[in-house]
Write an enzyme that holds these catalytic residues in place. Structure first.
Site, PDB file in Angstrom:
ATOM      1  N   ASP A  15     -10.647   2.698   2.058  1.00 21.39           N
ATOM      2  CA  ASP A  15     -10.912   2.119   3.377  1.00 21.39           C
ATOM      3  C   ASP A  15     -11.752   3.051   4.261  1.00 21.39           C
ATOM      4  OD1 ASP A  15      -9.616  -0.293   2.927  1.00 21.39           O
ATOM      5  OD2 ASP A  15      -7.677   0.463   3.615  1.00 21.39           O
ATOM      6  N   TYR A  58     -12.939  -8.813  11.125  1.00 17.96           N
ATOM      7  CA  TYR A  58     -14.180  -9.536  10.814  1.00 17.96           C
ATOM      8  C   TYR A  58     -14.014 -11.048  10.869  1.00 17.96           C
ATOM      9  CZ  TYR A  58     -11.995  -9.476   6.234  1.00 17.96           C
ATOM     10  OH  TYR A  58     -11.089  -9.605   5.208  1.00 17.96           O
ATOM     11  N   LYS A  87       0.811  -1.234   0.000  1.00 21.02           N
ATOM     12  CA  LYS A  87       0.000   0.000   0.000  1.00 21.02           C
ATOM     13  C   LYS A  87       0.841   1.279   0.000  1.00 21.02           C
ATOM     14  CE  LYS A  87      -4.191  -1.796   2.203  1.00 21.02           C
ATOM     15  NZ  LYS A  87      -5.213  -1.478   3.207  1.00 21.02           N
TER      16      LYS A  87
END
Ligand code: ATR
Length: 280
Positions: free
Chosen positions: A105, A221, A69
């Protein structure tokens, strides 16, 4: 030679755990688009060459995940405001021959709360646990939505201070010892750390200390209900799991590459939940 199929990708190292191909594959089928979305493992030393040959290889763009990233941030021709402020790029696309890098994001984080806890941004001070890359995206979203009091709590205080300095007014930095006191009047508690992830024990904030109107969300998650969310639910607080952030962050990329803005539906969520189950 480039074929007619519209091509996009997710690249990381490793990348096989990525759920993005399932998400985009669902939308491609749903919209009847002649397109593909592949996971491509690229080692860090090959990442720049990979990016430079995207157009020649017929790609319209793609997603970038760990550890690329920051490298993507440095390699693009232009960046959107979110990428600029977060310091990382997770989505690439071409416009008029130039390579753009965006960060979706923060959008994913905010859209997930919009879905499941409307009005969240006006709920009071926010406590953010963690000061890594994910925390930067969350803080950007909170600032964009006008949350005026953002309290970063981190094990390593210096990293929280770095973020406070980066984001400026309305953001404060704290060590873990301050957590209990910071929760007393908070309207939103966000966990951005890996604590509570499968195989990673521990709770660093006690939802029992939050006021009754507080919302608790976790960007982790797996598992869907983290120990933090379970404790918040036991305390009868509003909780929002992190899966919606993953689903919503994918929306802008799909629109860039394939020209349709897709929906995050209960059907899509069920497909990804089914994929998580064997790993719980
Ligand atoms: P990401 O990009 O996913 O946010 P990161 O940049 O590695 O990942 O950041 C991880 C965050 O989780 C950090 O805030 C880290 O705290 P430190 O800055 O003190 O390292 C936090 N974290 C990870 N493991 C932790 C633990 N066992 N206890 C408390 N905080 C932890």
């Amino acid at each position: 030679m480039a074929d007619a199929t519209k091509k996009a990708f997710v690249t990381g190292h490793p990348v096989k755990h990525s759920r993005s191909p399932k998400i985009h594959g669902h939308w491609l089928a749903r919209h009847g688009i002649d397109g593909s979305y592949q996971a491509i493992d690229v080692a860090p030393e090959n990442f720049a060459a990979f990016v430079k040959t995207l157009q020649a290889n017929g790609y319209r763009g793609g997603n970038v995940t760990i550890p690329h990233k920051e490298a993507a941030f440095a390699l693009v021709d232009h960046r959107d405001q979110a990428a600029e402020e977060i310091g990382a790029v997770n989505t690439l696309w071409f416009e008029d021959g130039a390579l753009w890098g965006g960060n979706t994001d923060a959008h994913g984080f905010a859209a997930n709360l919009d879905d499941h806890a409307p009005g969240w941004a006006g709920n009071g001070p926010a406590v953010v646990l963690g000061a890594g890359g994910a925390s930067r995206a969350v803080i950007h979203a909170l600032k964009q939505r006008g949350v005026a009091d953002i309290r970063i709590v981190n094990r390593t205080l210096a990293r929280a201070i770095e973020l406070r300095d980066r984001f400026g007014a309305g953001v404060s930095a704290h060590g873990m010892a301050a957590t209990d006191e910071l929760l007393g009047d908070a309207g939103l508690l966000v966990n951005t750390t890996a604590l509570g992830m499968h195989g990673n024990e521990g709770l660093s904030a006690d939802p029992a200390l939050l006021p009754d109107h507080a919302i608790v969300t976790d960007i982790v998650y797996v598992p869907l209900e983290t120990p933090l969310l379970a404790a918040a639910r036991a305390r009868k607080l509003k909780t929002v799991d992190g899966l919606g952030m993953l689903l919503h962050q994918a929306v802008p990329g799909f629109e860039h590459w394939f020209g349709v803005r897709p929906q995050v539906t209960a059907e899509l969520r069920a497909i990804i939940v089914a994929d998580l189950v064997p790993k719980l």
